[in-house]
Design an enzyme around this catalytic site. Structure first.
Site, PDB file in Angstrom:
ATOM      1  N   ASN A   1     111.163  78.127  85.099  1.00 40.51           N
ATOM      2  CA  ASN A   1     112.090  79.254  85.016  1.00 40.51           C
ATOM      3  C   ASN A   1     111.612  80.261  83.969  1.00 40.51           C
ATOM      4  O   ASN A   1     111.025  79.894  82.946  1.00 40.51           O
ATOM      5  CB  ASN A   1     113.525  78.797  84.770  1.00 40.51           C
ATOM      6  CG  ASN A   1     113.710  77.862  83.589  1.00 40.51           C
ATOM      7  OD1 ASN A   1     112.825  77.091  83.251  1.00 40.51           O
ATOM      8  ND2 ASN A   1     114.862  77.932  82.963  1.00 40.51           N
TER       9      ASN A   1
ATOM     10  N   GLU B   1     113.228  83.476  81.965  1.00 40.07           N
ATOM     11  CA  GLU B   1     114.462  84.214  81.679  1.00 40.07           C
ATOM     12  C   GLU B   1     114.150  85.619  81.168  1.00 40.07           C
ATOM     13  O   GLU B   1     113.002  85.950  80.846  1.00 40.07           O
ATOM     14  CB  GLU B   1     115.296  83.423  80.661  1.00 40.07           C
ATOM     15  CG  GLU B   1     115.716  82.074  81.238  1.00 40.07           C
ATOM     16  CD  GLU B   1     116.676  81.288  80.369  1.00 40.07           C
ATOM     17  OE1 GLU B   1     116.813  81.610  79.175  1.00 40.07           O
ATOM     18  OE2 GLU B   1     117.285  80.340  80.912  1.00 40.07           O
TER      19      GLU B   1
ATOM     20  N   CYS C   1     114.374  81.550  88.786  1.00 40.55           N
ATOM     21  CA  CYS C   1     114.389  80.086  88.734  1.00 40.55           C
ATOM     22  C   CYS C   1     113.000  79.510  89.000  1.00 40.55           C
ATOM     23  O   CYS C   1     112.165  80.121  89.686  1.00 40.55           O
ATOM     24  CB  CYS C   1     115.337  79.527  89.790  1.00 40.55           C
ATOM     25  SG  CYS C   1     117.062  79.884  89.506  1.00 40.55           S
TER      26      CYS C   1
ATOM     27  N   GLU D   1     112.097  77.127  90.980  1.00 43.77           N
ATOM     28  CA  GLU D   1     111.793  76.882  92.397  1.00 43.77           C
ATOM     29  C   GLU D   1     111.217  78.132  93.050  1.00 43.77           C
ATOM     30  O   GLU D   1     110.245  78.072  93.809  1.00 43.77           O
ATOM     31  CB  GLU D   1     113.066  76.481  93.153  1.00 43.77           C
ATOM     32  CG  GLU D   1     113.715  75.196  92.668  1.00 43.77           C
ATOM     33  CD  GLU D   1     114.747  75.401  91.560  1.00 43.77           C
ATOM     34  OE1 GLU D   1     114.535  76.288  90.701  1.00 43.77           O
ATOM     35  OE2 GLU D   1     115.733  74.662  91.558  1.00 43.77           O
TER      36      GLU D   1
ATOM     37  N   CYS E   1     119.893  75.835  92.596  1.00 41.18           N
ATOM     38  CA  CYS E   1     121.029  76.761  92.739  1.00 41.18           C
ATOM     39  C   CYS E   1     121.104  77.272  94.181  1.00 41.18           C
ATOM     40  O   CYS E   1     120.181  77.092  94.986  1.00 41.18           O
ATOM     41  CB  CYS E   1     120.882  77.924  91.755  1.00 41.18           C
ATOM     42  SG  CYS E   1     119.689  79.172  92.274  1.00 41.18           S
TER      43      CYS E   1
ATOM     44  N   CYS F   1     118.257  79.629  95.312  1.00 46.51           N
ATOM     45  CA  CYS F   1     117.001  78.914  95.583  1.00 46.51           C
ATOM     46  C   CYS F   1     117.089  78.109  96.875  1.00 46.51           C
ATOM     47  O   CYS F   1     116.106  78.015  97.616  1.00 46.51           O
ATOM     48  CB  CYS F   1     116.631  78.015  94.411  1.00 46.51           C
ATOM     49  SG  CYS F   1     116.021  78.967  93.010  1.00 46.51           S
TER      50      CYS F   1
HETATM   51  N1  THU Z   1     117.521  77.470  86.876  1.00 50.90           N
HETATM   52  C1  THU Z   1     116.431  77.155  87.618  1.00 50.90           C
HETATM   53  O1  THU Z   1     115.286  77.386  87.208  1.00 50.90           O
HETATM   54  N2  THU Z   1     116.625  76.589  88.835  1.00 50.90           N
HETATM   55  C2  THU Z   1     117.848  76.324  89.366  1.00 50.90           C
HETATM   56  O2  THU Z   1     117.927  75.936  90.533  1.00 50.90           O
HETATM   57  C3  THU Z   1     119.049  76.456  88.547  1.00 50.90           C
HETATM   58  C4  THU Z   1     118.890  77.249  87.307  1.00 50.90           C
HETATM   59  C5  THU Z   1     117.324  78.092  85.560  1.00 50.90           C
HETATM   60  C6  THU Z   1     117.758  79.527  85.491  1.00 50.90           C
HETATM   61  C7  THU Z   1     118.028  79.699  84.014  1.00 50.90           C
HETATM   62  O3  THU Z   1     116.810  80.025  83.369  1.00 50.90           O
HETATM   63  C8  THU Z   1     118.455  78.308  83.556  1.00 50.90           C
HETATM   64  O4  THU Z   1     118.065  77.410  84.578  1.00 50.90           O
HETATM   65  C9  THU Z   1     119.940  78.174  83.301  1.00 50.90           C
HETATM   66  O5  THU Z   1     120.681  78.621  84.384  1.00 50.90           O
END
Ligand code: THU
Length: 127
Positions: A41, A43, A52, A54, A83, A86
């Site tokens: 991920n 940010e 994300c 994925e 999520c 994704c």
């Molecule tokens: N996140 C992912 O990388 N994948 C997911 O399927 C759920 C959330 C990350 C996004 C963000 O950087 C952190 O997790 C918290 O939401």
């Protein structure tokens, strides 16, 4: 199930850029050729721009010219599930692949995309 794939997802957690949530996610995408492509991920201080793990893995693979995906492993400290956004993108690019949900110790469970996104909206509707 592929131990190298799971270890790659776990290792990708270290690459996460997650200074806001401090929630590290690693993904590893397995191609039918055996190649593995990682994602983490990323940010943003403009929170909504976060991508994300994925989708990072999938978009890297597409950008490298791949389109033949066999499975994906996702690692977090607490067995996090992909999520909704994704799930839609994984379905688009991979269809009903197995998803290996992992924590830092290894595989926790295997789930299929059909079960994560039942009755999906997809390209079949756009013909
Ligand atoms: N996140 C992912 O990388 N994948 C997911 O399927 C759920 C959330 C990350 C996004 C963000 O950087 C952190 O997790 C918290 O939401």
């Amino acid at each position: 199930m592929n131990n190298k794939l799971i270890q790659k997802a776990i290792n990708m957690c270290d690459k996460a850029y997650a200074p806001f949530s401090n929630y590290h996610v690693g993904a590893a995408l397995e191609l039918h050729s055996g190649k593995i492509i990682g994602g983490c991920n990323v940010e943003s201080s403009s929170y909504g721009l976060t991508c994300c793990a994925e989708r990072v893995a999938l978009f890297c693979a597409i950008a490298e010219g791949h389109n033949n995906f066999k499975s994906m492993a996702i690692a977090t400290k607490n067995d996090g599930m992909p999520c909704g956004a994704c799930r839609q993108v994984i379905w688009e690019l991979c269809g009903n692949i197995p998803i290996y949900i992992c924590n830092m110790k290894g595989l926790v469970k295997t789930v299929y995309m059909n079960d994560l996104l039942p009755d999906a909206f997809d390209k079949k509707k756009l013909k």
